[in-house]
Design a protein around this motif. Structure first.
Motif, PDB file in Angstrom:
ATOM      1  N   LEU A 104      43.097  32.239  40.128  1.00  0.00           N
ATOM      2  CA  LEU A 104      43.163  31.109  39.352  1.00  0.00           C
ATOM      3  C   LEU A 104      41.986  30.800  39.269  1.00  0.00           C
ATOM      4  O   LEU A 104      41.500  30.503  39.716  1.00  0.00           O
ATOM      5  CB  LEU A 104      44.152  29.607  39.587  1.00  0.00           C
ATOM      6  CG  LEU A 104      44.077  29.097  38.258  1.00  0.00           C
ATOM      7  CD1 LEU A 104      45.662  28.305  38.800  1.00  0.00           C
ATOM      8  CD2 LEU A 104      43.482  27.536  38.010  1.00  0.00           C
ATOM      9  N   LEU A 105      41.123  30.632  37.189  1.00  0.00           N
ATOM     10  CA  LEU A 105      40.155  30.251  36.823  1.00  0.00           C
ATOM     11  C   LEU A 105      40.617  29.115  36.312  1.00  0.00           C
ATOM     12  O   LEU A 105      41.002  28.701  35.301  1.00  0.00           O
ATOM     13  CB  LEU A 105      39.783  31.391  35.965  1.00  0.00           C
ATOM     14  CG  LEU A 105      38.616  30.942  35.503  1.00  0.00           C
ATOM     15  CD1 LEU A 105      37.332  30.730  35.740  1.00  0.00           C
ATOM     16  CD2 LEU A 105      38.412  31.790  34.324  1.00  0.00           C
ATOM     17  N   LEU A 106      39.708  27.938  36.754  1.00  0.00           N
ATOM     18  CA  LEU A 106      39.650  26.880  35.765  1.00  0.00           C
ATOM     19  C   LEU A 106      38.559  27.260  35.012  1.00  0.00           C
ATOM     20  O   LEU A 106      37.139  26.923  35.407  1.00  0.00           O
ATOM     21  CB  LEU A 106      39.556  25.761  36.899  1.00  0.00           C
ATOM     22  CG  LEU A 106      39.865  24.313  35.738  1.00  0.00           C
ATOM     23  CD1 LEU A 106      40.916  24.214  35.065  1.00  0.00           C
ATOM     24  CD2 LEU A 106      39.280  23.247  37.331  1.00  0.00           C
ATOM     25  N   LEU A 107      39.200  27.276  33.772  1.00  0.00           N
ATOM     26  CA  LEU A 107      37.649  28.194  32.343  1.00  0.00           C
ATOM     27  C   LEU A 107      37.519  26.088  31.680  1.00  0.00           C
ATOM     28  O   LEU A 107      38.335  25.644  31.102  1.00  0.00           O
ATOM     29  CB  LEU A 107      37.724  28.929  31.849  1.00  0.00           C
ATOM     30  CG  LEU A 107      37.098  29.263  30.717  1.00  0.00           C
ATOM     31  CD1 LEU A 107      35.762  29.904  31.030  1.00  0.00           C
ATOM     32  CD2 LEU A 107      37.654  29.653  29.404  1.00  0.00           C
ATOM     33  N   ILE A 129      37.442  39.831  33.331  1.00  0.00           N
ATOM     34  CA  ILE A 129      37.528  39.658  35.197  1.00  0.00           C
ATOM     35  C   ILE A 129      38.827  38.908  35.083  1.00  0.00           C
ATOM     36  O   ILE A 129      39.372  39.835  36.586  1.00  0.00           O
ATOM     37  CB  ILE A 129      36.545  38.997  35.078  1.00  0.00           C
ATOM     38  CG1 ILE A 129      35.140  39.772  34.806  1.00  0.00           C
ATOM     39  CG2 ILE A 129      35.891  38.359  36.353  1.00  0.00           C
ATOM     40  CD1 ILE A 129      33.290  38.729  34.957  1.00  0.00           C
ATOM     41  N   ALA A 130      39.141  38.322  34.434  1.00  0.00           N
ATOM     42  CA  ALA A 130      40.631  37.365  35.229  1.00  0.00           C
ATOM     43  C   ALA A 130      41.868  38.628  34.458  1.00  0.00           C
ATOM     44  O   ALA A 130      43.093  38.781  35.698  1.00  0.00           O
ATOM     45  CB  ALA A 130      41.351  36.905  33.658  1.00  0.00           C
ATOM     46  N   GLU A 131      41.697  39.397  34.610  1.00  0.00           N
ATOM     47  CA  GLU A 131      42.675  40.925  33.787  1.00  0.00           C
ATOM     48  C   GLU A 131      42.127  41.552  34.911  1.00  0.00           C
ATOM     49  O   GLU A 131      43.202  41.925  35.885  1.00  0.00           O
ATOM     50  CB  GLU A 131      42.462  41.268  32.393  1.00  0.00           C
ATOM     51  CG  GLU A 131      43.986  42.481  32.545  1.00  0.00           C
ATOM     52  CD  GLU A 131      43.616  43.816  31.255  1.00  0.00           C
ATOM     53  OE1 GLU A 131      44.724  43.861  30.976  1.00  0.00           O
ATOM     54  OE2 GLU A 131      43.287  43.214  29.807  1.00  0.00           O
ATOM     55  N   ARG A 132      41.228  41.846  35.487  1.00  0.00           N
ATOM     56  CA  ARG A 132      40.352  43.058  36.972  1.00  0.00           C
ATOM     57  C   ARG A 132      41.457  42.052  38.072  1.00  0.00           C
ATOM     58  O   ARG A 132      41.938  43.155  38.829  1.00  0.00           O
ATOM     59  CB  ARG A 132      39.498  43.424  36.594  1.00  0.00           C
ATOM     60  CG  ARG A 132      39.317  44.371  37.836  1.00  0.00           C
ATOM     61  CD  ARG A 132      37.881  45.136  38.037  1.00  0.00           C
ATOM     62  NE  ARG A 132      37.437  45.132  36.840  1.00  0.00           N
ATOM     63  CZ  ARG A 132      36.201  44.596  35.804  1.00  0.00           C
ATOM     64  NH1 ARG A 132      35.531  43.671  36.128  1.00  0.00           N
ATOM     65  NH2 ARG A 132      35.819  45.263  34.708  1.00  0.00           N
ATOM     66  N   TYR A 133      41.420  40.965  37.971  1.00  0.00           N
ATOM     67  CA  TYR A 133      41.863  40.501  39.307  1.00  0.00           C
ATOM     68  C   TYR A 133      42.778  39.763  39.450  1.00  0.00           C
ATOM     69  O   TYR A 133      43.558  39.338  39.967  1.00  0.00           O
ATOM     70  CB  TYR A 133      41.025  39.277  39.449  1.00  0.00           C
ATOM     71  CG  TYR A 133      39.278  40.516  40.234  1.00  0.00           C
ATOM     72  CD1 TYR A 133      39.258  41.473  40.895  1.00  0.00           C
ATOM     73  CD2 TYR A 133      37.941  40.315  39.048  1.00  0.00           C
ATOM     74  CE1 TYR A 133      38.671  41.708  41.873  1.00  0.00           C
ATOM     75  CE2 TYR A 133      37.363  41.362  39.610  1.00  0.00           C
ATOM     76  CZ  TYR A 133      37.550  42.013  40.885  1.00  0.00           C
ATOM     77  OH  TYR A 133      35.921  42.459  41.096  1.00  0.00           O
ATOM     78  N   ASP A 134      43.508  40.128  37.961  1.00  0.00           N
ATOM     79  CA  ASP A 134      45.107  39.552  38.154  1.00  0.00           C
ATOM     80  C   ASP A 134      44.924  37.833  38.392  1.00  0.00           C
ATOM     81  O   ASP A 134      46.491  37.085  38.946  1.00  0.00           O
ATOM     82  CB  ASP A 134      45.996  39.858  38.775  1.00  0.00           C
ATOM     83  CG  ASP A 134      47.685  39.509  38.330  1.00  0.00           C
ATOM     84  OD1 ASP A 134      47.624  39.539  37.377  1.00  0.00           O
ATOM     85  OD2 ASP A 134      48.453  39.782  39.416  1.00  0.00           O
ATOM     86  N   LEU A 135      44.495  37.165  37.048  1.00  0.00           N
ATOM     87  CA  LEU A 135      43.683  35.559  37.501  1.00  0.00           C
ATOM     88  C   LEU A 135      44.326  34.995  36.290  1.00  0.00           C
ATOM     89  O   LEU A 135      44.719  35.391  35.076  1.00  0.00           O
ATOM     90  CB  LEU A 135      42.333  34.488  37.517  1.00  0.00           C
ATOM     91  CG  LEU A 135      41.100  35.717  38.107  1.00  0.00           C
ATOM     92  CD1 LEU A 135      40.018  35.550  38.442  1.00  0.00           C
ATOM     93  CD2 LEU A 135      41.653  34.919  39.869  1.00  0.00           C
ATOM     94  N   ALA A 165      49.234  35.887  27.336  1.00  0.00           N
ATOM     95  CA  ALA A 165      49.893  36.026  28.402  1.00  0.00           C
ATOM     96  C   ALA A 165      49.713  34.932  29.518  1.00  0.00           C
ATOM     97  O   ALA A 165      50.671  34.872  30.626  1.00  0.00           O
ATOM     98  CB  ALA A 165      50.549  36.811  28.536  1.00  0.00           C
ATOM     99  N   ARG A 166      48.563  35.158  30.149  1.00  0.00           N
ATOM    100  CA  ARG A 166      47.668  34.647  31.422  1.00  0.00           C
ATOM    101  C   ARG A 166      46.646  33.683  31.061  1.00  0.00           C
ATOM    102  O   ARG A 166      46.733  32.756  32.220  1.00  0.00           O
ATOM    103  CB  ARG A 166      47.157  35.733  31.903  1.00  0.00           C
ATOM    104  CG  ARG A 166      45.875  36.210  31.550  1.00  0.00           C
ATOM    105  CD  ARG A 166      44.708  37.063  32.160  1.00  0.00           C
ATOM    106  NE  ARG A 166      45.254  38.026  32.880  1.00  0.00           N
ATOM    107  CZ  ARG A 166      45.469  38.776  33.793  1.00  0.00           C
ATOM    108  NH1 ARG A 166      45.661  38.426  34.515  1.00  0.00           N
ATOM    109  NH2 ARG A 166      45.883  39.897  33.613  1.00  0.00           N
ATOM    110  N   THR A 167      47.072  32.601  29.947  1.00  0.00           N
ATOM    111  CA  THR A 167      46.291  31.672  29.296  1.00  0.00           C
ATOM    112  C   THR A 167      47.289  30.320  29.078  1.00  0.00           C
ATOM    113  O   THR A 167      48.493  30.499  29.009  1.00  0.00           O
ATOM    114  CB  THR A 167      45.819  31.615  28.659  1.00  0.00           C
ATOM    115  OG1 THR A 167      44.409  32.273  28.898  1.00  0.00           O
ATOM    116  CG2 THR A 167      45.280  30.303  28.296  1.00  0.00           C
ATOM    117  N   VAL A 168      46.999  29.034  30.323  1.00  0.00           N
ATOM    118  CA  VAL A 168      47.815  28.290  29.846  1.00  0.00           C
ATOM    119  C   VAL A 168      46.479  26.859  29.262  1.00  0.00           C
ATOM    120  O   VAL A 168      45.349  27.002  30.016  1.00  0.00           O
ATOM    121  CB  VAL A 168      48.441  27.302  31.494  1.00  0.00           C
ATOM    122  CG1 VAL A 168      48.673  26.143  30.821  1.00  0.00           C
ATOM    123  CG2 VAL A 168      49.142  28.569  31.782  1.00  0.00           C
ATOM    124  N   THR A 169      46.068  26.819  28.402  1.00  0.00           N
ATOM    125  CA  THR A 169      46.040  25.950  27.222  1.00  0.00           C
ATOM    126  C   THR A 169      45.912  24.717  27.743  1.00  0.00           C
ATOM    127  O   THR A 169      47.303  24.543  27.328  1.00  0.00           O
ATOM    128  CB  THR A 169      45.441  26.292  26.078  1.00  0.00           C
ATOM    129  OG1 THR A 169      45.172  27.983  25.810  1.00  0.00           O
ATOM    130  CG2 THR A 169      44.013  25.203  24.977  1.00  0.00           C
TER     131      THR A 169
END
Length: 186
Positions: A104-107, A129-135, A165-169
């Motif tokens: 998970l990435l906390l941005l 990078i998030a897509e490449r590493y499925d974060l 689709a991979r982001t929670v804002t």
């Protein structure tokens, strides 16, 4: 305020409408009320990761974030922001290497405590990078309203449907409008 009985969440449409200001068409059907951002981070950590999983975050950061990561028994995977001229930046190679060790990435965008409003190009690199590493990306955008020209806030989820689709804002009016005691976030 108080103890309302809502047949629907009145924050959902208000949030979606406000995001139009930043060029993002957020779907109000996916908006959920929260007491605060830390609660949101903890919910996503619980649902998207397991104890021991790595959580990538830029440092320095808002101290309750590393505390929440530790409380949830996840590992902080830090990437240090470095001062550069009148701004802050990070080493892309170090960021990508850290991503390989995270779930998970906390941005934090705009970044707290540096105040750095990341450019669209920088956010696109992060998204790649998030897509490449499925974060899964948890994006704290609580300071969006505090960005001033010549800088601009770009919502991370606005970069495209695959990024959304991979982001929670997570956000709130509490910082920009100095109403932290209201304890309301989305």
């Amino acid at each position: 305020l108080g103890y309302p009985e809502w047949s629907h969440d009145p924050l959902a449409q208000a949030f979606a409408d406000r995001m139009q200001h930043f060029g993002w068409s957020a779907d109000p059907a996916y908006v959920r009320p929260l007491a605060d951002l830390i609660q949101g981070v903890q919910i996503v950590l619980d649902l998207a990761t397991e104890p021991g999983d790595g959580v990538l975050a830029h440092l320095p950061t808002y101290p309750p974030f590393p505390a929440a990561i530790a409380t949830m028994q996840r590992r902080l995977v830090p990437v240090q922001l470095q001062p550069e001229a009148a701004s802050w930046t990070w080493d892309r190679g170090a960021f990508e290497a850290a991503a390989a060790d995270a779930k998970l990435l906390l941005l934090v965008n705009p970044h707290n405590p540096t105040g750095r409003a990341f450019t669209r190009a920088e956010l696109e690199q992060v998204a790649e990078i998030a897509e490449r590493y499925d974060l899964v990306v948890v994006c704290d955008e609580i300071h969006a309203e505090l960005v001033h020209e010549p800088h601009a806030h770009t919502p991370f989820a606005s970069l495209g449907p695959e990024v959304a689709a991979r982001t929670v804002t997570l956000t709130s009016a509490t910082k920009a409008y100095n109403i932290a005691g209201v304890r309301t976030a989305v």
